[in-house]
Motif scaffolding. Structure first.
Motif, PDB file in Angstrom:
ATOM      1  N   PHE A   9      55.443 110.680  39.467  1.00 37.88           N
ATOM      2  CA  PHE A   9      54.105 110.594  40.049  1.00 37.88           C
ATOM      3  C   PHE A   9      53.662 109.146  40.249  1.00 37.88           C
ATOM      4  O   PHE A   9      53.039 108.813  41.265  1.00 37.88           O
ATOM      5  N   ILE A  10      53.969 108.282  39.266  1.00 36.45           N
ATOM      6  CA  ILE A  10      53.589 106.878  39.412  1.00 36.45           C
ATOM      7  C   ILE A  10      54.333 106.234  40.580  1.00 36.45           C
ATOM      8  O   ILE A  10      53.755 105.497  41.391  1.00 36.45           O
ATOM      9  N   THR A  11      55.634 106.525  40.694  1.00 31.82           N
ATOM     10  CA  THR A  11      56.420 105.993  41.810  1.00 31.82           C
ATOM     11  C   THR A  11      55.881 106.483  43.143  1.00 31.82           C
ATOM     12  O   THR A  11      55.755 105.707  44.112  1.00 31.82           O
ATOM     13  N   ALA A  12      55.532 107.794  43.209  1.00 32.25           N
ATOM     14  CA  ALA A  12      54.986 108.353  44.453  1.00 32.25           C
ATOM     15  C   ALA A  12      53.677 107.676  44.823  1.00 32.25           C
ATOM     16  O   ALA A  12      53.411 107.393  46.007  1.00 32.25           O
ATOM     17  N   THR A  13      52.844 107.397  43.817  1.00 28.20           N
ATOM     18  CA  THR A  13      51.567 106.736  44.079  1.00 28.20           C
ATOM     19  C   THR A  13      51.775 105.321  44.605  1.00 28.20           C
ATOM     20  O   THR A  13      51.100 104.877  45.547  1.00 28.20           O
ATOM     21  N   ILE A  14      52.720 104.578  43.982  1.00 31.18           N
ATOM     22  CA  ILE A  14      53.010 103.206  44.436  1.00 31.18           C
ATOM     23  C   ILE A  14      53.514 103.215  45.874  1.00 31.18           C
ATOM     24  O   ILE A  14      53.088 102.415  46.714  1.00 31.18           O
ATOM     25  N   LEU A  15      54.423 104.150  46.179  1.00 36.04           N
ATOM     26  CA  LEU A  15      54.950 104.231  47.536  1.00 36.04           C
ATOM     27  C   LEU A  15      53.856 104.557  48.542  1.00 36.04           C
ATOM     28  O   LEU A  15      53.829 103.994  49.654  1.00 36.04           O
ATOM     29  N   CYS A  16      52.950 105.467  48.153  1.00 35.72           N
ATOM     30  CA  CYS A  16      51.834 105.799  49.041  1.00 35.72           C
ATOM     31  C   CYS A  16      50.939 104.581  49.250  1.00 35.72           C
ATOM     32  O   CYS A  16      50.412 104.336  50.345  1.00 35.72           O
ATOM     33  N   GLY A  17      50.742 103.804  48.172  1.00 38.40           N
ATOM     34  CA  GLY A  17      49.944 102.585  48.282  1.00 38.40           C
ATOM     35  C   GLY A  17      50.561 101.594  49.246  1.00 38.40           C
ATOM     36  O   GLY A  17      49.849 100.950  50.033  1.00 38.40           O
ATOM     37  N   ILE A  18      51.889 101.444  49.189  1.00 42.40           N
ATOM     38  CA  ILE A  18      52.592 100.544  50.116  1.00 42.40           C
ATOM     39  C   ILE A  18      52.401 101.016  51.549  1.00 42.40           C
ATOM     40  O   ILE A  18      52.150 100.225  52.468  1.00 42.40           O
ATOM     41  N   LEU A  19      52.487 102.368  51.757  1.00 42.01           N
ATOM     42  CA  LEU A  19      52.297 102.916  53.098  1.00 42.01           C
ATOM     43  C   LEU A  19      50.902 102.613  53.627  1.00 42.01           C
ATOM     44  O   LEU A  19      50.712 102.248  54.785  1.00 42.01           O
ATOM     45  N   VAL A  20      49.904 102.772  52.761  1.00 47.80           N
ATOM     46  CA  VAL A  20      48.525 102.511  53.176  1.00 47.80           C
ATOM     47  C   VAL A  20      48.349 101.039  53.563  1.00 47.80           C
ATOM     48  O   VAL A  20      47.650 100.699  54.525  1.00 47.80           O
ATOM     49  N   TYR A  21      49.024 100.159  52.811  1.00 51.02           N
ATOM     50  CA  TYR A  21      48.894  98.727  53.079  1.00 51.02           C
ATOM     51  C   TYR A  21      49.468  98.367  54.448  1.00 51.02           C
ATOM     52  O   TYR A  21      48.872  97.607  55.214  1.00 51.02           O
ATOM     53  N   PHE A  22      50.642  98.933  54.722  1.00 55.77           N
ATOM     54  CA  PHE A  22      51.312  98.567  55.973  1.00 55.77           C
ATOM     55  C   PHE A  22      50.910  99.465  57.141  1.00 55.77           C
ATOM     56  O   PHE A  22      50.974  99.053  58.299  1.00 55.77           O
ATOM     57  N   PRO A  24      47.712 101.492  57.692  1.00 51.33           N
ATOM     58  CA  PRO A  24      46.366 101.905  57.233  1.00 51.33           C
ATOM     59  C   PRO A  24      45.741 102.978  58.130  1.00 51.33           C
ATOM     60  O   PRO A  24      44.786 102.722  58.851  1.00 51.33           O
ATOM     61  N   GLN A  25      46.308 104.168  58.107  1.00 54.20           N
ATOM     62  CA  GLN A  25      45.789 105.285  58.884  1.00 54.20           C
ATOM     63  C   GLN A  25      45.209 106.337  57.938  1.00 54.20           C
ATOM     64  O   GLN A  25      45.535 106.366  56.741  1.00 54.20           O
ATOM     65  N   LEU A  31      46.985 110.860  51.688  1.00 54.50           N
ATOM     66  CA  LEU A  31      48.184 111.027  50.871  1.00 54.50           C
ATOM     67  C   LEU A  31      48.096 110.219  49.586  1.00 54.50           C
ATOM     68  O   LEU A  31      48.443 110.698  48.502  1.00 54.50           O
ATOM     69  N   LEU A  32      47.602 108.982  49.687  1.00 57.19           N
ATOM     70  CA  LEU A  32      47.424 108.135  48.502  1.00 57.19           C
ATOM     71  C   LEU A  32      46.423 108.756  47.535  1.00 57.19           C
ATOM     72  O   LEU A  32      46.640 108.773  46.319  1.00 57.19           O
ATOM     73  N   SER A  33      45.336 109.289  48.071  1.00 60.45           N
ATOM     74  CA  SER A  33      44.301 109.891  47.217  1.00 60.45           C
ATOM     75  C   SER A  33      44.857 111.068  46.433  1.00 60.45           C
ATOM     76  O   SER A  33      44.629 111.209  45.231  1.00 60.45           O
ATOM     77  N   ILE A  34      45.597 111.921  47.138  1.00 56.04           N
ATOM     78  CA  ILE A  34      46.188 113.089  46.467  1.00 56.04           C
ATOM     79  C   ILE A  34      47.158 112.645  45.390  1.00 56.04           C
ATOM     80  O   ILE A  34      47.138 113.148  44.250  1.00 56.04           O
ATOM     81  N   SER A  35      47.996 111.706  45.735  1.00 51.77           N
ATOM     82  CA  SER A  35      48.989 111.225  44.767  1.00 51.77           C
ATOM     83  C   SER A  35      48.322 110.589  43.558  1.00 51.77           C
ATOM     84  O   SER A  35      48.742 110.787  42.411  1.00 51.77           O
ATOM     85  N   ALA A  36      47.260 109.821  43.820  1.00 55.08           N
ATOM     86  CA  ALA A  36      46.556 109.151  42.712  1.00 55.08           C
ATOM     87  C   ALA A  36      45.902 110.167  41.782  1.00 55.08           C
ATOM     88  O   ALA A  36      45.958 110.031  40.546  1.00 55.08           O
ATOM     89  N   ILE A  37      45.277 111.189  42.356  1.00 54.93           N
ATOM     90  CA  ILE A  37      44.628 112.225  41.528  1.00 54.93           C
ATOM     91  C   ILE A  37      45.660 112.947  40.670  1.00 54.93           C
ATOM     92  O   ILE A  37      45.458 113.159  39.467  1.00 54.93           O
ATOM     93  N   LEU A  38      46.778 113.332  41.275  1.00 48.92           N
ATOM     94  CA  LEU A  38      47.820 114.024  40.517  1.00 48.92           C
ATOM     95  C   LEU A  38      48.376 113.140  39.410  1.00 48.92           C
ATOM     96  O   LEU A  38      48.651 113.615  38.301  1.00 48.92           O
TER      97      LEU A  38
END
Length: 507
Positions: A9-22, A24-25, A31-38
């Motif tokens: 879950f932590i890895t998935a959240t980090i990857l989602c964060g990277i996606l949001v950074y590069f 930003p849609q 996806l980041l929000s869902i991953s962070a909550i989980l």
């Protein structure tokens, strides 16, 4: 395993964060929000100390509770076949739904029952069947020679279910259906509510808590003549039933869970709202059979001569025989006995009581019927049998073994739309039958369900007549135990008369 899950879950959240950074849609932000909550839930689960399974399998273990909560529904919809569902199988449930909705109720391609299995039961038909339109016996007259206001009842009536156990809409629909179909509606031990007063005939039940028939004195529920009489002389009340026990929890007393004890129900029962209401296991108005006979006559007098009966699940045989003997000796007796089987249902019962206490209906019914014959009281005391009676064959079997009429509870719940969710004690009944939740109660539309109650009653009576006609018998009252057969083993078939009525003793 915990570290692996957290790592995922932590890895998935980090990857989602990277996606949001590069990228930003909106989609990546969601996806980041869902991953962070989980991930946060998983971290919380891994450090909480209440559930060891969650500590070992954070977040993932929550699926166990989800599937466990939905287990009955999954079992019913995807796993069980037509015959193995419990407590009421799909075939039985389906026939209630079909008759209630006036849908096609025939079945194709032959029986699914194993007709060579031990215990298989059937009736033998005649080469000269009768016309079912002319079969007699769908009514029975209640009232002994001690009774002034006899009552002609249907052979099928609604068994005891209180307002509290059932919703107000369920009670209204049942009572209106009883009115339309000219049969009786047992109030249950919770007393007479406004929803019982829709014009249908009532059997007013007095339980050990004396709701609608008594009051609390120093924390003890006691019978009160004036309170009882006010309800008993209502024109809707046709009979009175004194409840000793019910099949699902004999010797225990009724249970109304706190969540179902609303302000309205508490006012009717004269108890404190929001508390669990436990009826006492026994009556305070009498303590032995002589006092009980006096009480029965008192109730009969207060109700101005209406039929008075007792309801029980057969327990200690010697005790029951002593009671019947006391009736004969005193030459005073109830007008009917409602025999409830140990397989009876209820909204709330301790596991040990519902599974292991109480005589099953067949043995209890036979025992009571034999005793009434032995003490020459059968002509005076009618028998009502109840305990998972669903279709015409169930009825014919119990009528053959001595019942004069049948009480049905779960069958009529099914006619209202009950899906056997088995949440009656949780106040979460999804179809509004056994709940006090206002939003869920609204799901049950009285104007639609009342006619289904009537339809189920009428179509089942018709099915009984058709079965009796096929047996070559002119009246339902003439069915007896020589007409019902059971396979004892591969090469041996015997009548229920041979099994139950030729023995010198029953259990």
């Amino acid at each position: 395993m915990r570290n692996t899950i957290l790592g995922i879950f932590i890895t998935a959240t980090i990857l989602c964060g990277i996606l949001v950074y590069f990228i930003p849609q909106l989609g990546t932000i969601i996806l980041l929000s869902i991953s962070a909550i989980l991930t946060l839930v998983a971290i919380y689960d891994s450090f909480q100390t209440k559930h060891s399974l969650l500590r070992a399998f954070p977040l993932v273990a929550r699926l166990r509770w989800f599937f466990e909560e939905e287990r009955d529904k999954i079992q019913q919809y995807f796993i069980e076949d037509n015959l193995n569902g419990k407590p009421i199988n799909r075939e039985k449930r389906s026939i209630v739904y079909q008759r209630s909705k006036l849908n096609k109720e025939t079945i194709p391609f032959g029986t699914q029952h194993d007709v060579y299995a031990k215990g298989y039961e059937f009736v033998k038909h005649s080469l000269f069947p009768k016309d079912h339109h002319h079969i007699l016996g769908e009514k029975v007259l209640f009232g002994s020679d001690k009774c002034a206001q006899k009552y002609e009842a249907s052979i099928i009536n609604i068994s005891a279910m209180s307002f509290g156990s059932l919703s107000k809409n369920a009670i209204k629909a049942l009572n209106e259906g009883a009115k339309m179909g000219s049969f009786a509606h047992n109030t249950g031990e919770g007393g007479i509510s406004p929803y019982h007063l829709q014009g249908g005939d009532l059997i007013f039940q007095i339980g050990t808590g004396y709701f609608g028939a008594g009051k609390s004195v120093e924390g003890k529920r006691v019978f009160d003549d004036a309170i009882f009489k006010e309800n008993a002389i209502r024109p809707e009340v046709k009979m009175v039933e004194i409840k000793f026990s019910q099949g699902a929890k004999p010797g225990h007393g009724g249970i109304l869970p706190a969540k179902k004890n609303t302000e309205e129900i508490a006012k009717i029962r004269k108890v404190e709202a929001g508390t669990q209401v436990d009826s006492p296991p026994g009556h305070s108005a009498f303590s032995d059979f002589e006092e009980m006979i006096v009480f029965i006559q008192k109730v009969r007098d207060l109700s101005e001569g209406k039929p008075v009966g007792i309801k029980l699940c057969v327990g200690n045989n010697e005790e029951i025989e002593t009671m019947i003997n006391a009736f004969a000796t005193a030459n005073n007796y109830p007008d009917f006995i409602s025999v409830d089987g140990g397989e009876g249902g209820t909204g709330a019962a301790p596991l040990e009581f519902t599974n292991y206490i109480g005589t099953p209906l067949i043995e209890g019914l036979v025992f009571i019927n034999n005793l009434l014959k032995k003490y020459k009281l059968k002509e005076q005391i009618k028998i009502i049998a109840s305990g998972k009676v669903i279709d015409a064959f169930d009825m014919v079997r119990y009528l053959a073994l001595g019942a004069d009429a049948i009480g049905m509870a779960r069958s009529f719940m099914l006619s209202l739309g009950c899906i056997q969710a088995r949440e009656c004690n949780l106040d979460t009944c999804p179809v509004g039958v056994a709940t006090q939740d206002p939003d869920l109660v609204k799901a049950l539309v009285v104007e639609k369900k009342n006619i289904r109650v009537k339809n189920y009653h009428d179509r089942t009576i018709q099915a009984v007549k058709e079965m009796v006609a096929a047996m070559g018998i002119s009246s339902i009252a003439d069915v007896n135990a020589t007409h019902i057969f059971r396979r004892k083993k591969d090469e041996e078939i015997v009548s229920l008369h041979e099994i139950y009525l030729q023995k010198k003793e029953t259990i």
